[in-house]
Design an enzyme around this catalytic site. Structure first.
Site, PDB file in Angstrom:
ATOM      1  N   TRP A  74       1.331  -0.633   0.139  1.00 51.39           N
ATOM      2  CA  TRP A  74      -0.216  -0.054   0.110  1.00 51.39           C
ATOM      3  C   TRP A  74       1.301   1.078  -0.037  1.00 51.39           C
ATOM      4  CZ3 TRP A  74      -0.957   4.405   3.005  1.00 51.39           C
ATOM      5  CH2 TRP A  74      -2.506   4.824   2.085  1.00 51.39           C
ATOM      6  N   GLY A  99       5.521  -0.132   6.847  1.00 49.35           N
ATOM      7  CA  GLY A  99       5.721   1.301   7.841  1.00 49.35           C
ATOM      8  C   GLY A  99       6.002   2.339   6.934  1.00 49.35           C
ATOM      9  N   GLU A 486     -17.372   3.662   0.098  1.00 50.20           N
ATOM     10  CA  GLU A 486     -16.297   3.354   0.276  1.00 50.20           C
ATOM     11  C   GLU A 486     -16.060   2.570  -0.870  1.00 50.20           C
ATOM     12  OE1 GLU A 486     -15.914   0.674   4.222  1.00 50.20           O
ATOM     13  OE2 GLU A 486     -14.541   1.096   3.685  1.00 50.20           O
ATOM     14  N   HIS A 502     -29.687  23.946   7.735  1.00 51.55           N
ATOM     15  CA  HIS A 502     -29.294  24.624   8.436  1.00 51.55           C
ATOM     16  C   HIS A 502     -28.292  25.176   7.021  1.00 51.55           C
ATOM     17  CE1 HIS A 502     -31.146  25.294  12.190  1.00 51.55           C
ATOM     18  NE2 HIS A 502     -31.423  23.519  11.990  1.00 51.55           N
TER      19      HIS A 502
HETATM   20  O1  M6R Z   1      -8.469  -2.343  12.341  1.00 57.25           O
HETATM   21  P1  M6R Z   1      -9.481  -1.245  12.913  1.00 57.25           P
HETATM   22  O2  M6R Z   1     -11.132  -1.102  13.103  1.00 57.25           O
HETATM   23  O3  M6R Z   1      -9.144  -0.231  13.887  1.00 57.25           O
HETATM   24  O4  M6R Z   1      -9.330   0.130  11.692  1.00 57.25           O
HETATM   25  C1  M6R Z   1     -11.033   1.308  11.801  1.00 57.25           C
HETATM   26  C2  M6R Z   1     -10.770   1.473  10.236  1.00 57.25           C
HETATM   27  O5  M6R Z   1      -9.798   1.443   9.574  1.00 57.25           O
HETATM   28  C3  M6R Z   1     -12.310   0.703   9.450  1.00 57.25           C
HETATM   29  O6  M6R Z   1     -12.913   0.436  10.475  1.00 57.25           O
HETATM   30  C4  M6R Z   1     -12.534   1.312   8.656  1.00 57.25           C
HETATM   31  O7  M6R Z   1     -13.043   2.821   8.004  1.00 57.25           O
HETATM   32  C5  M6R Z   1     -13.286   0.430   7.502  1.00 57.25           C
HETATM   33  N1  M6R Z   1     -12.692  -0.900   6.926  1.00 57.25           N
HETATM   34  C6  M6R Z   1     -14.244   0.503   6.816  1.00 57.25           C
HETATM   35  O8  M6R Z   1     -15.000  -0.006   6.420  1.00 57.25           O
END
Ligand code: M6R
Length: 606
Positions: A74, A99, A486, A502
């Site tokens: 990524w 990282g 998304e 508003h």
């Molecule tokens: O692994 P996490 O629950 O900490 O991830 C947090 C967000 O990145 C995650 O909830 C993201 O918003 C979802 N994949 C959306 O569907």
């Protein structure tokens, strides 16, 4: 972000590595690459795009060997491209990285002065060349020196050309485990990558290094002294991490929600009352705090938003919900007497982890609600409640949200009971209703075809839309809107139903429809009035409400009723309908449902 696999053993390495990457692709899918020790030395093959491109390349030029590393990326530094893909290799080393090397420019300048040239725009190539530069014949001592110079976060996997049967690794602020096989061993971002071969693993701590051979795993501290570790065992199996006949992981995970919720709430209900003794949560946690602060990102934060409504209304404790990425930069006013609850599916989200650390530093009690056993957030919080959703592979969260919200109900009941805000009999009644929710979700799943048809016609030609609601419906509107945007790439916003007028109502038109959540009967007339306001501006509306209510026909174009549950529990069956709405639109548009563009499942960078 980014998935890491390293293997040494008796199997063909490229097969094991590709299988690992397939299971880690949810961590990033901009490019993929592999290095394997072959007869003549290390061979690296990389490809831009999905893993299938790398598989295609490898099918033309198969790699022979039993030891190697592999990576799915990524992108952070440098665009997705072949040259920026990992591994980054020199004659002496090959390296993969999850990282960010923050001081990479400084290190690059130093290496350039020493005669090194760079092909990529990545910070990772700098780490590879730094190891090459420092290499003195001893891989661990070299790695130790390099880590002293590197600032930032990393999970590294490394091959040294002189040691063709072993893989080295190091970790700081990004996850790395060493998985234990029979005459074979692995280093991995998470255990899902090797479930076919083993469920046992060790978790590396920050500053630790690892060396694996087919027969041995040795973990070292910063001073290069071996450290002993407790073995962890995953409770997931290979089948859970596969599609099992569904078109997409997201669809499979939507259907897994009744079981996931049941598995999560059942063990925490004893004699009809919420009970967290199995999680070693003392009842003082519920009685001593003055307020609760939820900190999380994305869907997990929206689960906390539902939690806020539940805890405030049932237990009368002030609750706030904070975006983890903002929390630590806002000098938050927290300290002893506060309970900070971090919600995270992965347990590795960098912003949530940083917020947790800050909360601990400031003396607050901390509780993590986490799905992945042994993850960093779970290990670092004072207390942890595990959700039992099983592996969630689709980037869009579905069952993880449902189980997090399930825990929110039990927390609200516990706070209410322990603080005398509800009687035991009331609490038993509430818990009984919660236990019926998995079957209400099962009923909602039967509305799949209805939601598919509505998704196709209601969202036909739409580029932008609103989700509105009041109270719990407002909390849920955020999640419905996020799910849609998304995976379908439609622009969508969530608003409190009463807030639309508003400002944002100026955007409403016949091409900007509104999804109105109206499952809270106590405030139904108010929400319906807001829906009529948008209807009067030519918006098409999809109204979602409880069965048995009477609503003017002129308030909606599409009406969907949710299965019968008390208002308090409406978010859970309703979210299933919103997940279907998004899912079927994404399928209709030909989007990559499980791997939406630009996203990754586990966001381990800031
Ligand atoms: O692994 P996490 O629950 O900490 O991830 C947090 C967000 O990145 C995650 O909830 C993201 O918003 C979802 N994949 C959306 O569907």
């Amino acid at each position: 972000m980014c998935g890491i696999v390293g293997y040494t053993g008796f199997r063909p390495a490229s097969e094991v590595l590709l299988e690992g990457l397939r299971n880690l692709e949810y961590r990033g899918y901009d490019s993929a690459g592999v290095t394997v020790f072959e007869e003549g030395g290390m061979t690296t093959v990389k490809a831009l795009g999905r893993l299938s491109s790398l598989e295609e390349k490898l099918s033309q030029t198969p790699l022979q060997g039993h030891c190697g590393i592999a990576h799915t990326r990524w992108a952070t530094h440098g665009i997705p491209s072949d040259v920026n893909a990992h591994p980054h290799s020199t004659q002496k080393v090959s390296l993969i990285h999850n990282g960010i090397v923050e001081n990479y420019l400084e290190l690059k300048t130093m290496l350039q002065k020493a005669g090194y040239t760079f092909q990529s725009q990545t910070d990772t190539e700098v780490a590879a060349k730094l190891l090459d530069y420092l290499y003195d014949g001893n891989p661990l001592a070299t790695l130790q020196k390099a880590l002293e110079m590197i600032e930032g976060s990393y999970a590294f996997g490394i091959l040294f050309a002189d040691f063709p049967d072993r893989v080295f690794g190091a970790k700081k602020d990004n996850p790395l485990i060493a998985a234990i096989g029979q005459h074979e061993n692995f280093i991995l971002s998470d255990i899902s990558a090797a479930l076919r071969y083993t469920k046992d693993f060790y978790v590396l701590g920050d500053g630790e290094m690892v060396e694996i051979t087919p027969e041995q795993i040795t973990i070292y501290n910063r001073e290069l002294q071996p450290v002993s570790k407790e073995k962890q065992t995953a409770h997931w199996n290979v089948e859970q991490a596969q599609k099992g006949g569904y078109a997409h992981f997201m669809l499979k995970e939507i259907y897994e929600q009744p079981t996931a919720l049941q598995n999560t709430i059942h063990p925490r209900i004893k004699n009809g009352l919420p009970n967290f003794a199995g999680d070693n949560i003392p009842s003082s946690l519920f009685t001593h705090c003055n307020r609760v602060i939820f900190v999380a990102c994305g869907t997990a934060m929206y689960a906390g938003t539902v939690g806020r409504y539940l805890i405030e209304s049932i237990a009368r404790i002030p609750v706030s919900v904070e975006i983890a990425s903002e929390f630590r930069y806002n000098n938050p006013i927290i300290g002893p007497g506060d309970l900070v609850i971090v919600i995270s599916q992965s347990g590795e989200t960098a912003d949530s982890l940083a917020a947790l650390r800050l909360a601990k530093e400031k003396g607050a009690d901390t509780l993590a609600v986490v799905n992945v056993i042994g993850s960093t957030i779970a290990r670092e919080a004072d207390h942890v409640i595990y959700t039992y959703a099983g592996p969630e592979i689709a980037v869009a969260s579905t069952k993880a949200y449902t189980v997090q919200v399930g825990i929110m109900y039990l927390l609200a009941f516990s706070f209410g009971l322990c603080r005398g805000q509800i009687e035991e009999a009331q609490c038993i009644e509430l818990t009984k209703k919660l236990l019926q929710v998995p079957s209400a979700i099962g009923e909602a799943l039967k509305q799949s075809q209805q939601m598919e048809e509505i998704s196709k016609s209601f969202l036909q030609g739409v580029e932008s839309l609103f989700f509105i609601g009041r109270g719990l419906d407002f909390a849920l509107a955020y999640e419905g809107s996020l799910k849609l945007k998304e995976i379908t790439y439609l622009h969508s916003e969530a608003y409190a139903a009463g807030e639309l007028k508003h400002g944002p109502i100026s955007l409403v038109s016949d091409s900007v429809p509104v999804v109105a959540l109206a499952t809270q009967n106590a405030i139904l007339p108010k929400t319906v009035s807001n829906v009529k306001e948008v209807k009067a501006r030519n918006a098409r509306t999809l109204l979602i409400c409880k069965p048995g209510v009477t609503i003017d026909h002129d308030a909606y174009d599409y009406l969907v009723t949710i299965p019968q549950v008390d208002d308090l529990f409406a978010p859970l069956p309703t979210v299933v309908l919103l997940q279907f709405l998004a899912y079927y639109k994404a399928v209709d548009k030909g989007c990559d449902v499980d791997k939406p563009r630009n996203l990754a499942k586990s966001v381990t960078v800031e």
